[in-house]
Write a protein that holds these residues in place. Structure first.
Motif, PDB file in Angstrom:
ATOM      1  N   ARG A   6     116.439  28.515  77.587  1.00  0.00           N
ATOM      2  CA  ARG A   6     115.829  27.345  76.958  1.00  0.00           C
ATOM      3  C   ARG A   6     114.746  26.766  77.860  1.00  0.00           C
ATOM      4  N   GLU A   7     113.644  26.305  77.277  1.00  0.00           N
ATOM      5  CA  GLU A   7     112.629  25.644  78.088  1.00  0.00           C
ATOM      6  C   GLU A   7     113.221  24.414  78.762  1.00  0.00           C
ATOM      7  N   ALA A   8     112.816  24.180  80.005  1.00  0.00           N
ATOM      8  CA  ALA A   8     113.344  23.033  80.737  1.00  0.00           C
ATOM      9  C   ALA A   8     113.061  21.720  80.015  1.00  0.00           C
ATOM     10  N   ALA A   9     111.923  21.649  79.322  1.00  0.00           N
ATOM     11  CA  ALA A   9     111.572  20.425  78.597  1.00  0.00           C
ATOM     12  C   ALA A   9     112.556  20.107  77.490  1.00  0.00           C
ATOM     13  N   HIS A  44     116.182  29.677  83.446  1.00  0.00           N
ATOM     14  CA  HIS A  44     116.372  30.846  84.313  1.00  0.00           C
ATOM     15  C   HIS A  44     115.155  31.076  85.199  1.00  0.00           C
ATOM     16  N   GLU A  45     113.939  30.965  84.626  1.00  0.00           N
ATOM     17  CA  GLU A  45     112.727  31.234  85.385  1.00  0.00           C
ATOM     18  C   GLU A  45     112.442  30.127  86.396  1.00  0.00           C
ATOM     19  N   ASN A  46     112.803  28.884  86.062  1.00  0.00           N
ATOM     20  CA  ASN A  46     112.690  27.800  87.039  1.00  0.00           C
ATOM     21  C   ASN A  46     113.463  28.166  88.303  1.00  0.00           C
ATOM     22  N   LEU A  47     114.706  28.557  88.113  1.00  0.00           N
ATOM     23  CA  LEU A  47     115.556  28.864  89.261  1.00  0.00           C
ATOM     24  C   LEU A  47     115.086  30.140  89.962  1.00  0.00           C
ATOM     25  N   ARG A  48     114.644  31.114  89.186  1.00  0.00           N
ATOM     26  CA  ARG A  48     114.214  32.381  89.773  1.00  0.00           C
ATOM     27  C   ARG A  48     112.983  32.175  90.651  1.00  0.00           C
ATOM     28  N   CYS A  49     112.039  31.352  90.208  1.00  0.00           N
ATOM     29  CA  CYS A  49     110.856  31.047  91.024  1.00  0.00           C
ATOM     30  C   CYS A  49     111.263  30.434  92.358  1.00  0.00           C
ATOM     31  N   ALA A  50     112.217  29.502  92.298  1.00  0.00           N
ATOM     32  CA  ALA A  50     112.658  28.840  93.527  1.00  0.00           C
ATOM     33  C   ALA A  50     113.369  29.808  94.453  1.00  0.00           C
ATOM     34  N   PHE A  83     109.663  22.842  86.158  1.00  0.00           N
ATOM     35  CA  PHE A  83     108.561  23.382  85.370  1.00  0.00           C
ATOM     36  C   PHE A  83     108.970  23.317  83.900  1.00  0.00           C
ATOM     37  N   GLU A  84     108.452  22.334  83.191  1.00  0.00           N
ATOM     38  CA  GLU A  84     108.969  22.011  81.867  1.00  0.00           C
ATOM     39  C   GLU A  84     108.773  23.130  80.851  1.00  0.00           C
ATOM     40  N   ARG A  85     107.723  23.918  80.967  1.00  0.00           N
ATOM     41  CA  ARG A  85     107.431  24.948  79.970  1.00  0.00           C
ATOM     42  C   ARG A  85     108.036  26.302  80.321  1.00  0.00           C
TER      43      ARG A  85
END
Length: 262
Positions: free
Chosen positions: A143-146, A97-103, A91-93
């Protein structure tokens, strides 16, 4: 010991075109198994069948002794199978941390409702911290994934596959698009983060194959023509003729080469 993954006579057709023609493949528990072959051999289609994204026309797929031929990707994920793709699927935006937390939250057992996942948030945060350290991304947590480099995005993509605690991982060209140094670091990262897990990977970079794989299977025109240790595959005349080509020895033995198959 029951294999982690078995394919028995798997066939896939698109209309009149046969892409997979009776694939037999066995991946042992805890091994890293590379699937190589020329473009158009059917490797990505095979991954899609294993992951439950498409259906085979014939044959069986068995995951840890249980028939998984008709299971959906969601069910397979709950049973411990995870897949990464050739292109990053982060999720680029969202921050890293939140990318991993969602997963992690999506994979929590004990209830599918929001309240159950909310109660598990402390456990999720602890798991995210572990993943950030293991992936070498703790410095980029907010940092944003993008904004990550390409290699860092690929590391995050691997983290998303690992987030649910999967025991069997399908990695589709994990070093694609990387330079030599980045690919070497990616190989080290995969080796470290998948210890004790079963890994089936598609890869064209022979440095990665020889650096990671316990065994290698070669898929050509929808059939597995050979399976063995990397060294056995390297010296197999049938593999050389069908896939690696007449300049095999020059590519694989030249000093400072990248050992990249066609």
């Amino acid at each position: 010991m029951t294999p982690a993954l078995q394919l028995i006579g798997v066939e896939k057709r698109f209309g009149a075109t046969a892409v997979l023609r009776g694939v037999d493949l066995e991946v042992r528990r805890g091994e890293r198994h590379a699937l190589i072959g020329p473009n158009g051999a059917g490797k990505s289609t095979l991954f899609s069948l294993i992951a439950g994204e498409q259906r085979a026309n014939a044959g069986r797929i068995v995951l840890h002794g249980d028939d998984a031929t008709r299971l959906t990707s969601a069910v397979l994920a709950r049973r411990g199978l995870a897949r990464s793709f050739q292109t990053t699927s982060v999720f680029e935006r969202l921050p890293v941390h939140e990318n991993l937390r969602c997963a992690v939250l999506a994979s929590l057992r004990g209830g599918a409702g929001l309240s159950a996942r909310w109660l598990g948030s402390a456990r999720a945060d602890a798991r995210v911290a572990e993943l950030l350290d293991a992936l070498g991304l703790a410095h980029a947590a907010q940092r944003e994934a993008a904004a990550l480099s390409y290699a860092e995005q690929r590391a995050l993509d691997l983290g998303l596959a690992l987030a649910g605690g999967a025991h069997t991982l399908l990695l589709d060209e994990p070093t694609a698009g990387m330079n030599r140094a980045e690919a070497a670091r990616a190989v080290d990262l995969i080796r470290a983060t998948t210890a004790g897990k079963t890994v089936l990977l598609i890869e064209h970079d022979m440095d990665a194959v020889f650096g990671l794989a316990d065994r290698v299977s070669v898929l050509v025109q929808g059939r597995v023509i050979a399976t063995g240790t990397p060294e056995a595959i390297r010296t197999d005349a049938a593999v050389r003729d069908a896939y690696l080509g007449a300049h095999f020895d020059a590519r694989f033995n030249a000093p400072g080469h990248m050992r990249r198959a066609p």
